[in-house]
Motif scaffolding. Structure first.
Motif, PDB file in Angstrom:
ATOM      1  N   LEU A 298       2.853   8.620  -2.239  1.00 21.71           N
ATOM      2  CA  LEU A 298       2.339   9.450  -3.322  1.00 21.71           C
ATOM      3  C   LEU A 298       2.081  10.859  -2.813  1.00 21.71           C
ATOM      4  O   LEU A 298       1.785  11.066  -1.634  1.00 21.71           O
ATOM      5  N   GLY A 299       2.155  11.815  -3.738  1.00 20.27           N
ATOM      6  CA  GLY A 299       1.754  13.174  -3.385  1.00 20.27           C
ATOM      7  C   GLY A 299       2.862  14.000  -2.770  1.00 20.27           C
ATOM      8  O   GLY A 299       4.039  13.794  -3.029  1.00 20.27           O
ATOM      9  N   GLY A 300       2.474  14.944  -1.952  1.00 25.32           N
ATOM     10  CA  GLY A 300       3.439  15.877  -1.390  1.00 25.32           C
ATOM     11  C   GLY A 300       3.811  16.939  -2.409  1.00 25.32           C
ATOM     12  O   GLY A 300       2.997  17.313  -3.252  1.00 25.32           O
ATOM     13  N   ASP A 301       5.026  17.400  -2.354  1.00 32.21           N
ATOM     14  CA  ASP A 301       5.480  18.446  -3.271  1.00 32.21           C
ATOM     15  C   ASP A 301       6.962  18.266  -3.549  1.00 32.21           C
ATOM     16  O   ASP A 301       7.599  17.356  -3.024  1.00 32.21           O
ATOM     17  N   LEU A 302       7.487  19.153  -4.404  1.00 33.93           N
ATOM     18  CA  LEU A 302       8.910  19.097  -4.746  1.00 33.93           C
ATOM     19  C   LEU A 302       9.648  20.308  -4.179  1.00 33.93           C
ATOM     20  O   LEU A 302      10.582  20.821  -4.787  1.00 33.93           O
ATOM     21  N   SER A 303       9.231  20.737  -3.010  1.00 36.58           N
ATOM     22  CA  SER A 303       9.933  21.832  -2.340  1.00 36.58           C
ATOM     23  C   SER A 303      11.340  21.370  -1.992  1.00 36.58           C
ATOM     24  O   SER A 303      11.591  20.170  -1.809  1.00 36.58           O
ATOM     25  N   PRO A 304      12.306  22.294  -1.895  1.00 38.00           N
ATOM     26  CA  PRO A 304      13.667  21.879  -1.541  1.00 38.00           C
ATOM     27  C   PRO A 304      13.726  21.181  -0.193  1.00 38.00           C
ATOM     28  O   PRO A 304      14.500  20.236  -0.011  1.00 38.00           O
ATOM     29  N   GLU A 305      12.876  21.606   0.744  1.00 43.57           N
ATOM     30  CA  GLU A 305      12.875  20.977   2.071  1.00 43.57           C
ATOM     31  C   GLU A 305      12.465  19.513   1.984  1.00 43.57           C
ATOM     32  O   GLU A 305      13.088  18.640   2.587  1.00 43.57           O
TER      33      GLU A 305
ATOM     34  N   MET B 288       0.833  -1.196   0.000  1.00 44.65           N
ATOM     35  CA  MET B 288       0.000   0.000   0.000  1.00 44.65           C
ATOM     36  C   MET B 288       0.867   1.246   0.000  1.00 44.65           C
ATOM     37  O   MET B 288       1.778   1.373   0.818  1.00 44.65           O
ATOM     38  N   LEU B 289       0.618   2.159  -0.927  1.00 41.02           N
ATOM     39  CA  LEU B 289       1.353   3.412  -0.973  1.00 41.02           C
ATOM     40  C   LEU B 289       0.692   4.447  -0.055  1.00 41.02           C
ATOM     41  O   LEU B 289      -0.522   4.552  -0.001  1.00 41.02           O
ATOM     42  N   TYR B 290       1.505   5.188   0.646  1.00 37.39           N
ATOM     43  CA  TYR B 290       1.011   6.221   1.553  1.00 37.39           C
ATOM     44  C   TYR B 290       0.752   7.513   0.780  1.00 37.39           C
ATOM     45  O   TYR B 290       1.516   7.885  -0.099  1.00 37.39           O
ATOM     46  N   TRP B 291      -0.328   8.206   1.126  1.00 34.15           N
ATOM     47  CA  TRP B 291      -0.573   9.537   0.593  1.00 34.15           C
ATOM     48  C   TRP B 291       0.033  10.546   1.561  1.00 34.15           C
ATOM     49  O   TRP B 291      -0.275  10.536   2.756  1.00 34.15           O
ATOM     50  N   LEU B 292       0.912  11.389   1.053  1.00 30.81           N
ATOM     51  CA  LEU B 292       1.561  12.376   1.898  1.00 30.81           C
ATOM     52  C   LEU B 292       0.650  13.582   2.099  1.00 30.81           C
ATOM     53  O   LEU B 292      -0.094  13.975   1.202  1.00 30.81           O
ATOM     54  N   SER B 293       0.738  14.184   3.257  1.00 32.09           N
ATOM     55  CA  SER B 293       0.001  15.414   3.553  1.00 32.09           C
ATOM     56  C   SER B 293       0.966  16.588   3.429  1.00 32.09           C
ATOM     57  O   SER B 293       2.094  16.441   2.960  1.00 32.09           O
ATOM     58  N   SER B 294       0.552  17.748   3.862  1.00 37.83           N
ATOM     59  CA  SER B 294       1.432  18.913   3.829  1.00 37.83           C
ATOM     60  C   SER B 294       2.523  18.824   4.891  1.00 37.83           C
ATOM     61  O   SER B 294       3.501  19.577   4.849  1.00 37.83           O
ATOM     62  N   GLU B 295       2.362  17.894   5.820  1.00 38.97           N
ATOM     63  CA  GLU B 295       3.383  17.702   6.859  1.00 38.97           C
ATOM     64  C   GLU B 295       4.662  17.184   6.218  1.00 38.97           C
ATOM     65  O   GLU B 295       4.634  16.302   5.361  1.00 38.97           O
ATOM     66  N   LEU B 296       5.803  17.714   6.643  1.00 40.66           N
ATOM     67  CA  LEU B 296       7.090  17.351   6.064  1.00 40.66           C
ATOM     68  C   LEU B 296       7.590  16.053   6.703  1.00 40.66           C
ATOM     69  O   LEU B 296       8.416  16.056   7.617  1.00 40.66           O
ATOM     70  N   THR B 297       7.087  14.934   6.182  1.00 42.49           N
ATOM     71  CA  THR B 297       7.467  13.638   6.735  1.00 42.49           C
ATOM     72  C   THR B 297       7.249  12.547   5.702  1.00 42.49           C
ATOM     73  O   THR B 297       6.491  12.734   4.734  1.00 42.49           O
ATOM     74  N   PHE B 298       7.929  11.423   5.862  1.00 41.35           N
ATOM     75  CA  PHE B 298       7.771  10.251   5.007  1.00 41.35           C
ATOM     76  C   PHE B 298       7.560   9.020   5.889  1.00 41.35           C
ATOM     77  O   PHE B 298       8.043   8.975   7.024  1.00 41.35           O
ATOM     78  N   PRO B 299       6.856   8.011   5.378  1.00 42.52           N
ATOM     79  CA  PRO B 299       6.719   6.769   6.130  1.00 42.52           C
ATOM     80  C   PRO B 299       8.052   6.016   6.159  1.00 42.52           C
ATOM     81  O   PRO B 299       8.956   6.322   5.360  1.00 42.52           O
ATOM     82  N   PRO B 300       8.205   5.040   7.042  1.00 46.79           N
ATOM     83  CA  PRO B 300       9.449   4.252   7.091  1.00 46.79           C
ATOM     84  C   PRO B 300       9.707   3.567   5.745  1.00 46.79           C
ATOM     85  O   PRO B 300       8.777   3.019   5.140  1.00 46.79           O
TER      86      PRO B 300
END
Length: 229
Positions: free
Chosen positions: A25-32, A1-13
């Motif tokens: 999936l998702g999130g953004d391509l911000s430098p952070e 199962m792929l995780y959907w990222l929120s605006s929170e700056l974090t990734f699953p293990p």
């Protein structure tokens, strides 16, 4: 199962990645977010029309700089100085040509306009770097990637004439050797890099090397003068 990222700056293990390497999936391509991804053993790779797909494959395809193999056929290329190699002199052109290059079995490009601009911004911040290979002032080969600690994360390369990309890659590896880089992350297998010494390692081993590499200060900023030293 792929995780959907929120605006929170974090990734699953990363251990929860799919067998084919997909993690989220998702999130953004911000430098952070991009820098956090690389520090976490994750990278973006997706096609136009798809959401951003974040990957953490197992095994990982890497190059230990001291294991570089330079074939006999390449030695005359360097001895005769058939190409001129530069670093960080035309990042946008390199990534643009990589975007436009078509490879066998590939439809379209995974370097979207959004990704192109994101990496150009990372270059402006001093984290993304390019290698340019010139022949009579014409850009005939090159590659780009991101550097953190003592790891270079290779993203893409192109060659318009025979041996141009190999010349650029070998030159880069020699420069990274001089600066005690521990690893070049090539992400997924290619016969081209395997012929020069790249190999597959387990994700566990990769993460151990990454953890140690990130303890080293990042060679941030322009690398243009490296070849002049």
């Amino acid at each position: 199962m792929l995780y959907w990222l929120s605006s929170e700056l974090t990734f699953p293990p990363i251990e929860e990645a799919e067998e084919w390497g997909g993690l989220a999936l998702g999130g953004d391509l911000s430098p952070e977010r991009l820098l956090l991804a690389y520090r976490s053993g994750i990278f973006p790779w997706y096609d136009i029309g798809q959401p951003i797909i974040w990957h953490a494959p197992d095994p990982r395809f890497v190059m230990f700089p001291d294991k570089l193999k330079v074939s006999r056929s390449m030695r005359p290329i360097f001895n005769q100085q058939k190409f001129t190699v530069t670093l960080d002199t035309d990042f946008r052109s390199v990534i643009k040509v990589c975007q436009q290059s078509r490879r066998k079995g590939q439809y379209g490009t995974w370097i979207t306009d959004e990704m192109l601009e994101a990496y150009c911004y990372l270059h402006k911040l001093g984290y993304a770097h390019s290698v340019e290979v010139w022949q009579e002032d014409v850009l005939v080969g090159g590659l780009y990637g991101v550097s953190l600690g003592s790891i270079f994360f290779g993203e893409s390369m192109f060659s318009k004439v025979s041996n141009a990309s190999k010349t650029g890659f070998i030159t880069l590896v020699w420069e990274l050797q001089k600066r005690s880089f521990s690893l070049i992350d090539s992400q997924v297998h290619t016969p081209h890099l395997e012929s020069m010494g790249a190999e597959e390692v387990s994700r566990k081993k990769y993460m151990k090397v990454l953890k140690d590499a990130l303890k080293v200060s990042t060679h941030k900023g322009s690398w243009t003068e490296w070849l002049e030293m």
